[in-house]
Motif scaffolding. Structure first.
Motif: not given
Length: 155
Positions: A5-18, A142-155
């Motif tokens: 949260g604190p590292h996101l641009p200020p306009r996005l800090r209080e936004q709901p992510w889904h 340096e090369e890894f295998c992915i166990r799981d991955l999530e993509l979050w966006g603004l609601a």
């Protein structure tokens, strides 16, 4: 997500992510991830856990999508939790933020090295120090295998 949260641009800090995409729910496919990506101008948070339980990812100022060239802005950054949060911000040396084609998603670049890359099946990826973010390697390998991955966006 709260630690970022604190590292996101200020306009996005209080936004709901889904959750827009998850390998658990949607399967392992870069194409499906692109289709789930949301509006082009909408920011995205990609969270990855590798098979060694290391967590890391990228905040992208724009939606993750298929593209012919690099896109994004200097708000984009890489991060890792190892074990505490480390954030790697834009150095200003180049504009290689995010580029996605059918075979590869690339974040950060310079001298042929990517800060983060993921293959078309979202099974393998890699991380190298790159000029865009001057980041450490995000995963223990340096090369890894992915166990799981999530993509979050603004609601």
């Amino acid at each position: 997500l709260p630690q970022l949260g604190p590292h996101l641009p200020p306009r996005l800090r209080e936004q709901p992510w889904h959750l827009q995409y998850s390998t658990r729910r949607d399967g392992f496919s870069l194409q499906t991830l692109y289709r789930s990506g949301g509006q082009p101008g909408s920011p995205a948070l990609l969270l990855i856990r590798d098979t060694e339980a290391q967590a890391f990812g990228v905040f992208s100022s724009s939606a993750i999508r298929c593209s012919s060239g690099f896109y994004g802005t200097g708000e984009t950054f890489l991060f890792s939790f190892s074990p505490e949060l480390k954030v790697f911000r834009w150095t200003g040396r180049n504009n290689f933020f995010v580029k996605g084609d059918v075979n590869l998603l690339m974040v950060g670049g310079g001298s042929g090295r990517f800060g983060l890359w993921l293959d078309r099946d979202l099974h393998r990826g890699g991380s190298h120090r790159c000029e865009t973010f001057d980041n450490e390697t995000l995963s223990p390998r340096e090369e890894f295998c992915i166990r799981d991955l999530e993509l979050w966006g603004l609601a």
